[in-house]
Design a protein around this motif. Sequence first.
Motif, PDB file in Angstrom:
ATOM      1  N   CYS A   5       0.838  -1.179   0.000  1.00 46.73           N
ATOM      2  CA  CYS A   5       0.000   0.000   0.000  1.00 46.73           C
ATOM      3  C   CYS A   5       0.878   1.235   0.000  1.00 46.73           C
ATOM      4  N   ASP A   6       0.532   2.238  -0.818  1.00 52.02           N
ATOM      5  CA  ASP A   6       1.250   3.494  -0.741  1.00 52.02           C
ATOM      6  C   ASP A   6       0.551   4.397   0.266  1.00 52.02           C
ATOM      7  N   GLY A   9      -3.117   4.930  -0.862  1.00 53.28           N
ATOM      8  CA  GLY A   9      -3.863   3.732  -1.266  1.00 53.28           C
ATOM      9  C   GLY A   9      -4.563   3.906  -2.592  1.00 53.28           C
ATOM     10  N   ARG A  10      -4.067   4.813  -3.478  1.00 53.59           N
ATOM     11  CA  ARG A  10      -4.764   5.117  -4.717  1.00 53.59           C
ATOM     12  C   ARG A  10      -3.869   4.945  -5.950  1.00 53.59           C
ATOM     13  N   ARG A  11      -3.173   3.861  -6.074  1.00 53.43           N
ATOM     14  CA  ARG A  11      -2.400   3.616  -7.272  1.00 53.43           C
ATOM     15  C   ARG A  11      -3.326   3.220  -8.417  1.00 53.43           C
ATOM     16  N   VAL A  16      -1.083  -1.431  -9.542  1.00 57.37           N
ATOM     17  CA  VAL A  16      -1.451  -2.290  -8.422  1.00 57.37           C
ATOM     18  C   VAL A  16      -1.388  -3.754  -8.818  1.00 57.37           C
ATOM     19  N   GLN A 151      -6.383  -1.550  -2.894  1.00 52.52           N
ATOM     20  CA  GLN A 151      -5.954  -0.430  -3.729  1.00 52.52           C
ATOM     21  C   GLN A 151      -6.830  -0.252  -4.952  1.00 52.52           C
ATOM     22  N   GLU A 154      -9.620   1.879  -3.984  1.00 48.74           N
ATOM     23  CA  GLU A 154      -9.209   3.103  -3.279  1.00 48.74           C
ATOM     24  C   GLU A 154      -9.449   2.967  -1.774  1.00 48.74           C
ATOM     25  N   ALA A 157      -5.292   2.619   3.222  1.00 43.89           N
ATOM     26  CA  ALA A 157      -4.066   1.822   3.292  1.00 43.89           C
ATOM     27  C   ALA A 157      -3.755   1.382   4.713  1.00 43.89           C
TER      28      ALA A 157
END
Length: 359
Positions: A5-6, A9-11, A16, A151, A154, A157
Amino acid sequence: MSAQCDVTGRRAAGEVMGVFERYLSVWVALAIVAGITLGKVFPGAFEALSGFEVANVNLVVAVLIWAMVYPMMINVDFASLSHAGERPKGLTITLVINWLIKPFTMAGLGLLFFEGFFAGLVPPDDAKAYIAGMILLGAAPCTAMVFVWSQLTEGDATYTLVQVAINDIIMIFAFAPLVAFLLGVAEVIVPWQTLLLSVGLYVIIPLIAGALTRRHFMAKGGQDAVDQFTGRIKPITVIGLVVTVLLLFAFQGERILANPLVIVLIAIPLIIQSVGIFGLAYLWARGWNVPIAIGAPAALIGTSNFFELAVAVAISLFGLNSGAALATVVGVLVEVPIMLALVKLVNGSRRWYERTMAA
């Protein structure tokens, strides 16, 4: 197989979910065909591989399972447990679904279909083996692909990291007793020694090894260093899964060719279970006014399975050529298409979910 997770959490979906994850069912299907073919051409070679066992653990399969499980355990961040109290509703949904509902409904569906609807289609002993495999899937909550599903919707994370860490801790203590109880209900008796050994080999040791590896790379270069290392060893995970499936179907080839319908029969209750568990958790989250960034991952986490563990334990308990092992691999085959469809449903119903909460 896992993805970290970044911060937000929006890769993007392409980042992803790599080629391996997105087409996992394709690789599994190809491994099935290759396994059945090679099993017929070189039966002696695969028979020899089945003999490499110590304490009912096939050494070849143990190495392959470790290749799958260890990389994903590096992604488990126990430091996230300090945030456990920040999302209590979502965590409650996850834990209740994973440990108090899902294992029992999976066992119930297995009994309903294979001792009820499908009773005349498969031999009784095979039916019990398929039920056992389904129980192992139902009692193993997802670890690896959780980050991906979160992810893609969205999801939050921090919440995802917390639930993975807590689930893995619970799994250490609850998996073996839960599996033994449900198998007992299904009148499938298993040796406790082998079951506990499987938990130690495929959960506890990889979890400790992953935590130590994560600690090392975090000290060396932070999250970027962890991501770089897991990226480098990702091909090992791919090879581990594909070769494991190939081996299983090399041993299962004769049974499947004699009754190809068995794959469909196993898949039907697994699909019903996935859709039912998701619907229950998603509607519960919406009705409890849980934000979708928490509610969607909670529902998807409960739906997905730690199929690597289920496959490993099925092989340890019942053998490479068992119906239980076959059922767990069918779980791998159907999981990704079902989960991607549910991810699409979540993203398509976002306005409905949020509008209903606002009202």
